[in-house]
Design a protein around this motif. Structure first.
Motif, mmCIF file in Angstrom:
data_model
loop_
_atom_site.group_PDB
_atom_site.id
_atom_site.type_symbol
_atom_site.label_atom_id
_atom_site.label_comp_id
_atom_site.label_asym_id
_atom_site.label_seq_id
_atom_site.Cartn_x
_atom_site.Cartn_y
_atom_site.Cartn_z
ATOM 1 N N CYS B 259 0.760 -1.108 0.091
ATOM 2 C CA CYS B 259 -0.052 -0.008 -0.220
ATOM 3 C C CYS B 259 0.714 1.049 -0.073
ATOM 4 O O CYS B 259 1.680 1.434 0.871
ATOM 5 C CB CYS B 259 -1.010 0.022 1.361
ATOM 6 N N CYS B 262 -0.166 3.830 2.960
ATOM 7 C CA CYS B 262 0.100 3.352 4.534
ATOM 8 C C CYS B 262 1.372 2.738 4.526
ATOM 9 O O CYS B 262 1.984 2.604 5.946
ATOM 10 C CB CYS B 262 -1.017 2.661 5.282
ATOM 11 N N GLY B 266 -1.399 -0.865 7.117
ATOM 12 C CA GLY B 266 -2.914 -1.097 7.000
ATOM 13 C C GLY B 266 -3.709 0.377 6.921
ATOM 14 O O GLY B 266 -3.358 1.146 8.095
ATOM 15 N N CYS B 267 -4.408 0.418 6.211
ATOM 16 C CA CYS B 267 -5.254 1.694 6.175
ATOM 17 C C CYS B 267 -6.624 1.355 5.508
ATOM 18 O O CYS B 267 -6.936 0.396 4.930
ATOM 19 C CB CYS B 267 -4.521 2.732 5.570
ATOM 20 N N CYS B 270 -6.459 0.333 1.822
ATOM 21 C CA CYS B 270 -6.103 -1.075 1.496
ATOM 22 C C CYS B 270 -6.920 -2.097 2.182
ATOM 23 O O CYS B 270 -6.659 -3.166 2.464
ATOM 24 C CB CYS B 270 -4.734 -1.246 1.667
HETATM 25 ZN ZN LIG Z 1 -2.744 0.900 3.376
#
Ligand SMILES: [Zn+2]
Lengths: 697, 335
Positions: B259, B262, B266-267, B270
């Motif tokens: 991604c 981020c 993790g965001c 994604c």
């Molecule tokens: Zn992300």
């Protein structure tokens, strides 16, 4: 597909974290799109691709995990007791092509009621609503083993008989039937729909939904459980035609495991007996469509050469065995029989994918190919030219301050009607209709680009953008009688929008000439010589401020101010904005754009200029002067420039003054003043005569 | 006397404050009756012995005077010019007569960027019709009639047999029908699916790619696409291939990149996976080769495809795909 991790663990014990299991599944091709925590359990939302119906079940996903982890699979138990009692019940498959196998069991004396909590909870995690214990068990087995089942109220089945066939198979004559499904709706069926019948009438749409009249109800005590294999294409056709998409049809149309259906039936009978009581009767299993297992022959060498790997044959065999494939070693090749549930595996390429998947896509090295050098073909150089033409076009408008837009390729009658385009115009007649548009306004493929640009103008003005220039290069489409596909043509369109603004620097050029000027510069840059403009006949343009563009005598576009009548109709809150539109066919230009450039020697002798202003009738177009000059046809005329057009003071009403400058030059000598003077006077005389004009003194 | 003249001249030069003064000074020294002219005339009355020396002296002073007058004259001219120029001064802080360039649509900018990378890797550019036959859009690509794989793409129909192409993949088939291997081209263009929400528009853009030759491997597919993704998103971009399904490729892969928003932690974009799906790809299914008459024993190849809107949205951090087609000038001018 929603899969509970606890349920999976019952079949494949393990202690991997849920996140690790999700990653493992994703890398096996079972993409985990969501992870949800539910009451001490984890539920994976798995995107199962259409080729893997076997994984639309807990057992299917467990099989994948079992192979990947090397952990043996615990198959759920289904001991069925009480295979007792004579059965007065018959099953006839009238269409073995569409129903290769049909099995059933009768359970009598059960008690319909709510399901136990554990069952309700598992269904809930799988996204299925609990109905009653009998229906819930069929759904439970559907999720667990991936095989759809259907339970009929035995008491409502007439004549102790089940028939499987189309209306033609059963009644000897194909006909469209109306049938009430258990959701209470009456459905019109295609004549070739595969149905389940009792002795008298249809009672279910095979593999899709049961009928309302044989539905299990609270008062049901005896049931018939159906577990069958139906042809995927037939189920899909009927499901689409009736607009019914059910958990069952979803699996049948992707292909079900013909071997599993017997286990699913026994598992359901076992669970019903456990949960709802009653007595399970013997199984009826009709299997006319038994096919020999498919064999795939491929060599380890071929597998390696496609993947760019060098795996030993033993490793390949081990991978396949782990996935349930039977492999016999032949001479320099492998004879492979896929398991019945792998309906997707049909050829060598499918085997290659299994090996790649098991080995791990991640582990296959990334290596750039050794590529052969291509040679530009004639076709390609033509294309390169077209690209450079598009680029030139785009650049010239970008640099002139026009911003590119992209609009949908759709239009509606309202677009052409707004512009007052006649119904007999080709842009109406040849439009290509879309059968299933998202909106009525988008019913056709565009035949022209300008309507969308007008929408862009309205949108922008309503968002308080008060001066902008737009262009678009896109295809337009027109239906063709001779060709299957409509004609695709690249069009160019531009729109200029300006309100009366105060500005530091004065420039009162009519915007018509701004746009026309860029087009002329472009045509010159493309070395298109044979172009001309004439008064436009487009109904949506200002009749006095618009022109049609002709190339070699054929109309290929227009440029002009949008007619005030149309501006009035637009939802624009502005007073008298200047809106100029242009559109032309790029494909039409292509052949005229000169591709071969030949050098012309520079002049050796000096040229000489003469200016003249003529007073002529207002109706005489300036282009007439240029045309007359051409008609005069002297080698010594090099160029003409118009530098003033004037009406008003000192010029009589109905007349105007046109001033121009002619440059004379001879290729082989220096022209004397006398030469030039004489020639110029003759030319002016000629023009005056033809235009009834007079030299302005 | 001549020796004092220099001194005297310098003193008088000092008091010159206008071109008129300077003119008078010139007349006084260099004019017909000027000091130096008189001195030269007087030279004839000097003794033959003195004459050369005196002559030289007078000449020196004359040159001295001329040079000073010329330089003073230049200074006056300069001053005059300066005055004139200053009178013509304009307020340079006013904005220029600014004619801003237009902007290419962001989708076409990204499309060009992608195309350019592949062209540099030796791919040519191919085009195909947007209104397409069912055969090229589906059948020839191994989507049989009445097959659930067709559900993956909501199709606009012109007739039972004619559709708006749902992907640029039909250009693969048309491109292969036109030529013999080796084949290496990309096909950018518009595609259509009847779907409209915050992440879908009924028309969008794809770039398709195809390479066919002897000995083309899955490993090569990874090689080309990694090279592309590193060019497009930077050399440190992580790339992940995972199994997937497309009827016209087997094996098939979905290609993810780490991604870019981020960095993988993790965001929202994604969906907390740390990965972004960016490409579909795979080895050309032998069924497709059979449809175009390529010998599957000799040739292998790979194909890939990607959505431009998605890449543009990631690149510019745009969260609503519909912005691309509203054509609001304030949006378009940002790129
Ligand atoms: Zn992300």
């Amino acid at each position: 597909m929603r899969a509970s991790l606890a349920w999976l663990r019952e079949m494949v014990p393990g202690s991997e974290s849920d996140v690790d299991t999700a990653h493992r599944l994703t890398m096996l091709g079972l993409e985990v799109e969501g992870i949800e925590k539910v009451e001490g359990d984890t539920v994976f939302e798995i995107n199962v691709t259409p080729n893997r119906p076997d994984c639309l079940s807990i057992i299917g996903i467990a099989r994948e995990l079992s192979a990947a982890l090397g952990t043996p699979l615990n198959f759920p138990e289904h001991e069925v007791n009480g295979n007792t009692g004579e059965l007065d019940f018959n099953i006839d498959i009238l269409n073995p092509a569409l129903c290769r196998r049909y099995a059933g069991r009768i359970v009598k004396g059960l008690k319909i009621g709510p399901s136990p909590d554990w069952l309700k909870l598992r269904l809930e995690k799988s996204g299925i609503r609990s109905i009653n214990n009998v229906v819930d068990v069929t759904n439970y087995v559907l999720i667990e083993l991936g095989h759809p089942l259907h339970a009929f109220d035995l008491g409502t089945i007439k004549g102790h008989r089940i028939q499987v066939g189309t209306s033609g198979d059963v009644k000897g004559k194909a006909e469209r039937l109306r049938f009430r499904t258990l959701d209470g709706l009456e459905r019109e069926l295609l004549s070739d729909a595969l149905l389940i019948w009792d002795a008298e009438r249809p009672i279910a749409i095979a593999g899709i939904m049961g009928g309302g009249e044989t539905e299990v109800s609270d008062s049901t005590t005896d049931i018939f459980i159906e577990s069958a294999w139906f042809d995927p294409v037939s189920v899909r056709r009927t499901a689409k035609a009736t607009g019914l998409k059910t958990e069952a049809s979803f699996r049948f149309e992707r292909g079900t495991d013909i071997k599993m259906l017997k286990k699913a039936l026994d598992r359901a009978a076992f669970l019903m007996h456990e949960i709802a009581g009653g007595k399970v009767y013997g199984k009826i299993d009709i299997y006319p469509g038994q096919l020999p297992p498919a064999k795939i022959i491929i060599s380890a060498e071929k597998i390696n050469s496609v993947l760019g790997l060098d795996l030993p044959e033993t490793q390949i065999i081990r991978y396949l065995n782990d996935l349930g494939f039977v492999v016999e070693e032949g001479k320099g090749c492998l004879n492979i029989t896929p398991p019945a549930y792998r309906v997707d595996v049909q050829g060598g390429a499918d085997i290659i994918e299994e090996i790649a998947r098991t080995y791990g896509y991640e582990r296959i090295p990334a290596v750039l190919p050794m590529a052969s050098v291509g040679i530009e073909t004639q076709d390609n150089s033509q294309k390169a030219f077209s690209e450079s033409l598009l680029k030139e076009l785009k650049e010239s408008f970008l640099k002139s301050g026009f911003t590119e837009v992209i609009n949908y390729s759709f239009m509606g009658d309202q677009d052409l009607d707004l512009l007052g385009i006649d119904r007999s115009d080709l842009r109406h007649l040849l439009k290509v209709p879309i059968k299933n548009p998202l909106r009525l306004e988008d019913t056709y493929m565009r035949t022209m680009l300008v309507p969308a640009l007008i929408r862009n103008i309205v949108y922008n003005v309503s968002h308080d953008n008060r001066a902008f220039k737009l262009f678009e290069i896109s295809r337009v489409f027109s239906g063709s009688k001779d060709e299957k596909l409509p004609e695709h043509k690249y069009h160019f369109a531009a729109a200029l929008y300006k309100e009366k603004t105060r500005s530091l620097y004065k420039d009162d050029t009519n915007d018509f000439f701004v746009v026309k000027g860029i087009i002329e510069a472009l045509l010159e840059a493309l070395k298109i010589r044979d172009y001309s403009f004439g008064r436009s006949v487009e109904p949506f343009l200002h009749p006095g401020q618009s022109a049609d563009l002709f190339i070699s005598g054929s109309k290929t576009g227009f440029v002009g101010a949008l007619s005030p009548v149309i501006v009035e109709r637009l939802d624009i809150k502005a007073h008298g904005p200047s809106i100029v539109l242009a559109e032309f066919d790029i494909d039409f230009l292509r052949p005229y754009a000169m591709q071969v450039i030949k050098y012309r020697p520079l002049p050796k002798y000096p040229g000489s200029e003469r200016d003249t202003a003529l007073v002529v009738d207002e109706s005489i177009a300036s282009s007439k002067i240029v045309a007359l000059l051409k008609e005069f046809d002297s080698d010594l005329i090099e160029d003409i420039t118009l530098f003033d057009v004037y009406k008003g003071k000192n010029i009589p009403d109905g007349k105007k003054s046109i001033a121009f400058s002619i440059r004379y030059r001879a290729a082989d000598r220096t022209l004397t003043d006398d030469d030039v003077e004489t020639l110029h006077n003759r030319i002016v005389g000629f023009i005056c005569e033809k235009t009834n004009g007079q030299v302005r003194s | 006397m001549i020796d004092d003249l220099k001194e005297k001249f310098l003193n008088e030069l000092e008091s010159v404050i206008s071109p008129a003064d300077l003119f008078q000074l010139r007349v006084n020294y260099l004019g017909k009756k000027g000091h130096l002219t008189s001195a030269l005339k007087a030279l004839s009355s000097a003794t033959p012995d003195e004459r050369p020396l005196l002559g030289k002296k007078i000449n020196d002073v004359k040159q001295f005077v001329e040079a000073h007058i010329a330089s003073k004259e230049a200074a006056f001219k300069n001053e005059e010019l300066k005055k004139q120029l200053l009178a013509g001064a304009i307020d340079i802080t006013l904005p220029g007569k600014y004619a801003a360039f237009g902007k290419e649509h962001p989708i076409n900018q990204v499309l060009f960027e992608i195309t350019d990378i592949f062209v540099k890797m030796g791919f040519s550019v191919e085009e195909g019709p947007e209104v397409e036959t069912d055969y090229y859009n589906f059948e020839a690509l191994n989507f049989p009639k009445d097959h659930p794989a067709r559900d993956m793409q909501d199709t606009f129909f012109v007739s039972d047999d004619i559709v708006l192409r749902t992907h640029t993949s039909p250009v693969q088939v048309r491109g292969m029908e036109k030529r013999k291997p080796p084949v290496r081209f990309i096909a950018p263009g518009k595609v259509y699916r009847c779907d409209a929400d915050i992440t879908h528009t009924p028309m969008f853009h794809q770039v398709e790619g195809l390479m066919v030759d002897k000995d083309i491997t899955f490993s090569n597919l990874k090689g080309i696409l990694e090279a592309f993704l590193h060019q497009m998103f930077g050399p440190d971009t992580r790339v992940r291939f995972r199994p997937s399904f497309f009827p016209f490729t087997e094996p098939s892969a979905e290609v993810d990149i780490g991604c870019i928003l981020c960095g993988g932690s993790g965001c929202r974009v994604c969906k907390n996976s740390g990965w972004l799906e960016i490409l579909g790809a795979g080895m050309v299914n032998p069924a497709v080769f059979k449809n175009v008459g390529y010998d599957t024993e000799i040739y292998t190849g790979f194909a890939f495809g990607m959505g431009i809107e998605r890449i543009a949205m990631l690149k510019y951090a745009i969260d609503d795909i519909r912005l691309f087609y509203e054509n609001d000038i304030r949006f378009l001018r940002q790129f």
